[in-house]
Design an enzyme around this catalytic site. Structure first.
Site, PDB file in Angstrom:
ATOM      1  N   THR A 262      -1.520  -8.000   6.916  1.00 44.16           N
ATOM      2  CA  THR A 262      -0.434  -6.958   7.466  1.00 44.16           C
ATOM      3  C   THR A 262       0.357  -6.926   8.272  1.00 44.16           C
ATOM      4  O   THR A 262       1.808  -6.478   7.868  1.00 44.16           O
ATOM      5  CB  THR A 262      -2.029  -5.138   7.224  1.00 44.16           C
ATOM      6  OG1 THR A 262      -2.593  -5.568   6.402  1.00 44.16           O
ATOM      7  CG2 THR A 262      -0.519  -4.226   7.560  1.00 44.16           C
TER       8      THR A 262
ATOM      9  N   CYS B 170       1.181  -1.188   0.386  1.00 45.46           N
ATOM     10  CA  CYS B 170      -0.248   0.199   0.118  1.00 45.46           C
ATOM     11  C   CYS B 170       0.681   1.121  -0.521  1.00 45.46           C
ATOM     12  O   CYS B 170       0.736   2.080  -0.406  1.00 45.46           O
ATOM     13  CB  CYS B 170      -0.650   0.158   1.495  1.00 45.46           C
ATOM     14  SG  CYS B 170      -0.432   0.209   3.048  1.00 45.46           S
TER      15      CYS B 170
ATOM     16  N   PRO C  38      -4.303  -9.031   9.844  1.00 45.24           N
ATOM     17  CA  PRO C  38      -3.847  -9.789  10.249  1.00 45.24           C
ATOM     18  C   PRO C  38      -2.756  -9.932   9.648  1.00 45.24           C
ATOM     19  O   PRO C  38      -1.234 -10.634   9.744  1.00 45.24           O
ATOM     20  CB  PRO C  38      -3.900 -11.936  11.288  1.00 45.24           C
ATOM     21  CG  PRO C  38      -5.388 -11.405  10.694  1.00 45.24           C
ATOM     22  CD  PRO C  38      -5.508  -9.432  10.405  1.00 45.24           C
TER      23      PRO C  38
END
EC number: 1.2.1.10
Length: 305
Positions: A164, A128, A162
């Site tokens: 990430t 991200c 979880p």
């Protein structure tokens, strides 16, 4: 017969997989979502898929491999799981769009190099933070050489599931590599902070860029503004908090001008809350990449009989 859709599947029914499902339903383009596969029969993502009539499976990748009509697979599991998935998908002739930091294929950032890897069997969406900050570093490097880039990404703790949290080390390594390989920096560093504030904050990114030598400030600002507009085509909530700031600072390479950019990403709210811009930018990028792969496949596969 005119073939006008490519069947795709989502592997992983967590937050990212579920948000991607809604994006594909809202803007399918040349794609048809044929299956959502997970491993937890009680997951909210699978329940939502069933409610809206999308076929689901609870045996993970196996049901995807068993359907030869599925050509593109979005892997929204984990970096560790994707290492196994990448091999299986390649062996079965499927295209993998990897939303994990596993990086088994070339890095792809839509406004930077979307069209360069259309023959690849596996492409990686980095992280991200990478999807958010690499475009801005590239916007600088395309007009002046970049010695060093550093990004600090702060995201709401509630937006970090979880998957990430398990991938923090992969996040920092893969993002830094993306800043170099795609962003154009000679060296780079990536840092992520999970902020537990309530109400949850929007995704915020601070980007520091140290150019190699002299540069034209207005040219840099124009390049950055154009890149922000390009990203906003598929992530409307992507915005700079202010114009890029240029300051003289002490660096490991001596006194240098440093370009500082403050970026905020607000999610579209398709499934995830709007503060989860860190997840939204990944799913928006995945849909964008899948759309181009589908169009490319159809350009090769369309036949009239």
């Amino acid at each position: 017969m005119q073939i006008d859709k490519v069947k795709v599947a989502i592997l992983g029914s967590g937050n990212i997989g579920t948000d991607l499902m809604y994006k594909l339903l809202k803007q399918p383009g040349r794609m048809e979502l044929a299956l959502v596969a997970g491993i937890d029969p009680a997951s909210e993502g699978l329940a939502r898929a069933r409610q809206i009539g999308i076929p689901t499976a609870t045996d993970g990748i196996e049901s995807i491999l068993a359907d030869p009509d599925i050509r593109i697979v979005f892997d929204a599991t984990s970096a560790k799981a994707h290492v196994r998935h990448a091999r299986l998908l390649r062996d079965h002739g499927r295209i993998a769009i990897d939303l994990t930091p596993a990086a088994r294929g070339p890095y792809v950032v839509p406004p930077v190099n979307l069209g360069e890897h259309l023959e690849a069997h596996n492409v990686n969406l980095i992280t991200c933070g990478g999807q958010a900050t690499i475009p801005l570093v590239y916007a600088v490097s395309r007009v002046t050489a970049v010695r060093y880039a550093e990004m600090v990404s702060t995201v709401a703790s509630r937006s970090a599931g979880p998957g990430t949290r398990q991938n923090i080390d992969e996040f920092t390594f893969t993002t830094a590599r993306g800043l170099e390989a795609i962003g154009g920096a000679r060296e780079a560093k990536a840092i992520i902070i999970l902020n537990p504030a309530h109400p949850p904050i929007l995704m915020r990114n601070t980007i520091y860029v140290v150019p190699e030598g002299d540069f034209d400030e207005e040219t840099v600002r124009q390049s950055v503004a154009q890149m922000v507009a390009d990203v906003q085509q598929y992530v409307p909530g992507y915005r700079l908090k202010s114009l890029p700031v240029i300051e003289q600072r002490s660096t490991p390479w001596g006194e240098r001008p440093v370009i500082i950019m403050l970026l905020e990403v607000e999610g579209a709210g398709d499934f995830l809350p709007t503060y989860a811009g860190n997840l939204d930018i990944m799913t928006a990028a995945a849909r964008r990449v899948g759309e181009l792969f589908a169009a490319h496949l159809l350009s090769k596969l369309e036949v009239t009989v």
